[in-house]
Write a protein that holds these residues in place. Sequence first.
Motif, PDB file in Angstrom:
ATOM      1  N   GLN A 242      91.378  -1.730  12.655  1.00 39.51           N
ATOM      2  CA  GLN A 242      90.989  -0.874  13.787  1.00 39.51           C
ATOM      3  C   GLN A 242      89.562  -0.358  13.651  1.00 39.51           C
ATOM      4  OE1 GLN A 242      92.875  -1.195  16.269  1.00 39.51           O
ATOM      5  NE2 GLN A 242      94.293  -2.306  14.943  1.00 39.51           N
ATOM      6  N   GLN A 243      89.134  -0.100  12.434  1.00 37.63           N
ATOM      7  CA  GLN A 243      87.729   0.249  12.221  1.00 37.63           C
ATOM      8  C   GLN A 243      86.832  -0.947  12.514  1.00 37.63           C
ATOM      9  OE1 GLN A 243      90.235   1.254  10.265  1.00 37.63           O
ATOM     10  NE2 GLN A 243      89.858   3.294   9.433  1.00 37.63           N
ATOM     11  N   ALA A 244      87.312  -2.144  12.193  1.00 37.12           N
ATOM     12  CA  ALA A 244      86.548  -3.353  12.516  1.00 37.12           C
ATOM     13  C   ALA A 244      86.393  -3.511  14.026  1.00 37.12           C
ATOM     14  CB  ALA A 244      87.235  -4.584  11.920  1.00 37.12           C
ATOM     15  N   ALA A 245      87.453  -3.200  14.778  1.00 35.93           N
ATOM     16  CA  ALA A 245      87.361  -3.277  16.241  1.00 35.93           C
ATOM     17  C   ALA A 245      86.365  -2.256  16.780  1.00 35.93           C
ATOM     18  CB  ALA A 245      88.737  -3.058  16.863  1.00 35.93           C
ATOM     19  N   LEU A 246      86.337  -1.046  16.210  1.00 37.62           N
ATOM     20  CA  LEU A 246      85.355  -0.031  16.613  1.00 37.62           C
ATOM     21  C   LEU A 246      83.941  -0.563  16.376  1.00 37.62           C
ATOM     22  CD1 LEU A 246      85.442   3.107  17.497  1.00 37.62           C
ATOM     23  CD2 LEU A 246      84.766   3.530  15.132  1.00 37.62           C
ATOM     24  N   PHE A 247      83.758  -1.234  15.235  1.00 35.02           N
ATOM     25  CA  PHE A 247      82.464  -1.826  14.893  1.00 35.02           C
ATOM     26  C   PHE A 247      82.134  -2.968  15.843  1.00 35.02           C
ATOM     27  CE2 PHE A 247      79.125  -3.322  12.020  1.00 35.02           C
ATOM     28  CZ  PHE A 247      78.708  -2.144  11.406  1.00 35.02           C
ATOM     29  N   GLY A 248      83.120  -3.802  16.128  1.00 30.81           N
ATOM     30  CA  GLY A 248      82.896  -4.931  17.033  1.00 30.81           C
ATOM     31  C   GLY A 248      82.608  -4.504  18.457  1.00 30.81           C
ATOM     32  N   GLN A 249      83.140  -3.354  18.860  1.00 33.74           N
ATOM     33  CA  GLN A 249      82.863  -2.796  20.188  1.00 33.74           C
ATOM     34  C   GLN A 249      81.551  -2.009  20.192  1.00 33.74           C
ATOM     35  OE1 GLN A 249      84.264  -3.268  23.077  1.00 33.74           O
ATOM     36  NE2 GLN A 249      86.486  -3.024  23.071  1.00 33.74           N
ATOM     37  N   TRP A 451      71.894  -9.941  10.563  1.00 34.06           N
ATOM     38  CA  TRP A 451      71.429  -9.111  11.683  1.00 34.06           C
ATOM     39  C   TRP A 451      70.652  -7.953  11.077  1.00 34.06           C
ATOM     40  CZ3 TRP A 451      76.729 -10.776  12.301  1.00 34.06           C
ATOM     41  CH2 TRP A 451      76.912 -11.691  13.350  1.00 34.06           C
ATOM     42  N   PRO A 452      69.548  -7.541  11.690  1.00 34.10           N
ATOM     43  CA  PRO A 452      68.683  -6.538  11.059  1.00 34.10           C
ATOM     44  C   PRO A 452      69.206  -5.117  11.127  1.00 34.10           C
ATOM     45  CG  PRO A 452      67.738  -7.251  13.149  1.00 34.10           C
ATOM     46  CD  PRO A 452      68.918  -8.142  12.884  1.00 34.10           C
ATOM     47  N   LEU A 457      73.035  -5.493  17.101  1.00 37.21           N
ATOM     48  CA  LEU A 457      74.431  -5.773  17.426  1.00 37.21           C
ATOM     49  C   LEU A 457      74.777  -5.248  18.818  1.00 37.21           C
ATOM     50  CD1 LEU A 457      76.110  -4.858  14.009  1.00 37.21           C
ATOM     51  CD2 LEU A 457      75.326  -7.088  14.800  1.00 37.21           C
ATOM     52  N   ARG A 458      74.260  -4.087  19.168  1.00 32.75           N
ATOM     53  CA  ARG A 458      74.514  -3.529  20.504  1.00 32.75           C
ATOM     54  C   ARG A 458      74.069  -4.487  21.609  1.00 32.75           C
ATOM     55  NH1 ARG A 458      76.110   1.641  21.368  1.00 32.75           N
ATOM     56  NH2 ARG A 458      75.685   3.234  19.777  1.00 32.75           N
ATOM     57  N   ARG A 459      72.966  -5.186  21.362  1.00 34.48           N
ATOM     58  CA  ARG A 459      72.441  -6.090  22.397  1.00 34.48           C
ATOM     59  C   ARG A 459      73.368  -7.278  22.638  1.00 34.48           C
ATOM     60  NH1 ARG A 459      67.430  -4.116  20.294  1.00 34.48           N
ATOM     61  NH2 ARG A 459      67.416  -5.599  18.554  1.00 34.48           N
ATOM     62  N   ASN A 460      74.278  -7.528  21.701  1.00 37.45           N
ATOM     63  CA  ASN A 460      75.240  -8.626  21.882  1.00 37.45           C
ATOM     64  C   ASN A 460      76.432  -8.240  22.751  1.00 37.45           C
ATOM     65  OD1 ASN A 460      73.858 -10.503  20.351  1.00 37.45           O
ATOM     66  ND2 ASN A 460      75.070 -10.192  18.492  1.00 37.45           N
TER      67      ASN A 460
END
Length: 497
Positions: A242-249, A451-452, A457-460
């Motif tokens: 679930q933390q990974a999903a927060l990161f992925g979002q 990724w820098p 990541l947000r731009r993705n």
Amino acid sequence: MTERYVVAIDQGTTSTRCIVFDRSGQLVSLAQQEHKQYFPRPGWVEHDAAEIWRNVERLGPLALSRAGITTEQVAAVGIANQRETTVLWDRRTGAPVGRAIVWQDTRTDALVNSMLAAPGADEVQERCGLPLATYFSGPRMSWMLDHTPGLRERAERGEVLFGTMETWLIWNLTGGLHVTDVTNASRTMLLDVRSLRWSPQACEFFGIPPAMLPEVRASVAVFGNAAAAFPGVRIGAALGDQQAALFGQTCFTPGEAKCTYGTGSFLLLNTGTELVRSTHGLLSTVAYQLAGEPAQYALEGSIAITGSLVQWFRDQLELIASAPEIETLARTVNDNGGCYIVPAFSGLYAPHWRSEARGVIVGLTSYITKGHLARAVLEATAWQTREVVDAMNANSGLTLKTLKVDGGMTADNLLMQFIADVLDVPVVRPLASETVSLGAAYAAGLAVGYWPDLEDLRRNWHRAAQWMPAMDPVLRDREYDNWRRAVERTFDWIKPA
């Protein structure tokens, strides 16, 4: 220059997947394998940890083969895993000591009730930010030590190791590295959630020999190099799913929230570097930590049964042949006909935390058809989300403006619309549907410089679909009142022995 990629190992409750992503966050290839679910007694849920590792060994090379790449082209591997599921294994042989006990398992119910009355219970809960519940790893570790002959003595001699699933996989991937990350450690009840170190007081309370515990590390950091499945590749991240999903979002800013709709459903709200104590039945948990930086925290509402209710409707009642059919069946009626299903199969999680509760179907009349039941199944997920959001708004002082969603259930348009209706906020689904896997990949790539920074990541992130609320407020309030009355009828079903 040869194109490089990142790989996510997504170790879920029902299956394990290895997924290859490119620099834009696009899925390149996927290999997946279900693992067997064991239900030896009512309320008991187990997995074979050795089977799960064998699946990873096979799926890793298969995912690379399907992408047409070699390990030399993989910048890093990240792991996202089902949280709280508890594995014990022999330090010398690496063989599991019995089956893993899954997060849904309720066998520690009586133990937890006795612990609640024990001296030091309040202090342990304050240190770890969690309520004493069957959900977490600490009580089931204690149960395993007490119910396997000779195991406690072996553990005290340092012969037995503990881990959640990422620890077990890293141990096998690296040939013996015994580590965990802060997000998974924060779900054991053994971690001091402020210092991010194992709490001696909690270990003593639960009777856990500290020698069993892995080293705690940041979530986004190089753990080591793989020797199996991805030989030579750096393991750059480990996160609870679930933390990974927060990161992925890309919910990197305080106030941003996501809900993942899978076997269970989990709503996380980023609270930044501030640990917000819950007074409304939520969990104070670690969201993620970048190496060398302060941890980021989250409030979490955990719902035990959502997607698994659809599976129950399919497999146990046999009213549909496949999960997607539930939407079609639910659309044969205009409402639930006055029927409500509260799926307290493993008790109720947030915001109630009633382990003695059991599921009910209320409002049954001769008018009710399987279409009404299908609609009640979907509505149960929406109303449980509403309960969590209400608690989160009250606890954080924030008002949810938009809910980012992901997971398999988001393919159900009727459900997503109903969630928007009962929350009275827009519900948004991203273009990338594999947000748990993507979050693990993002974290691993970030750790090795693929990724820098977080802004890259947000731009993705791109929106794929949005549902706007359209329910009459009077109807919403009436239906919510009916739901809450239905929930009350699940309480106190299991009586103490």
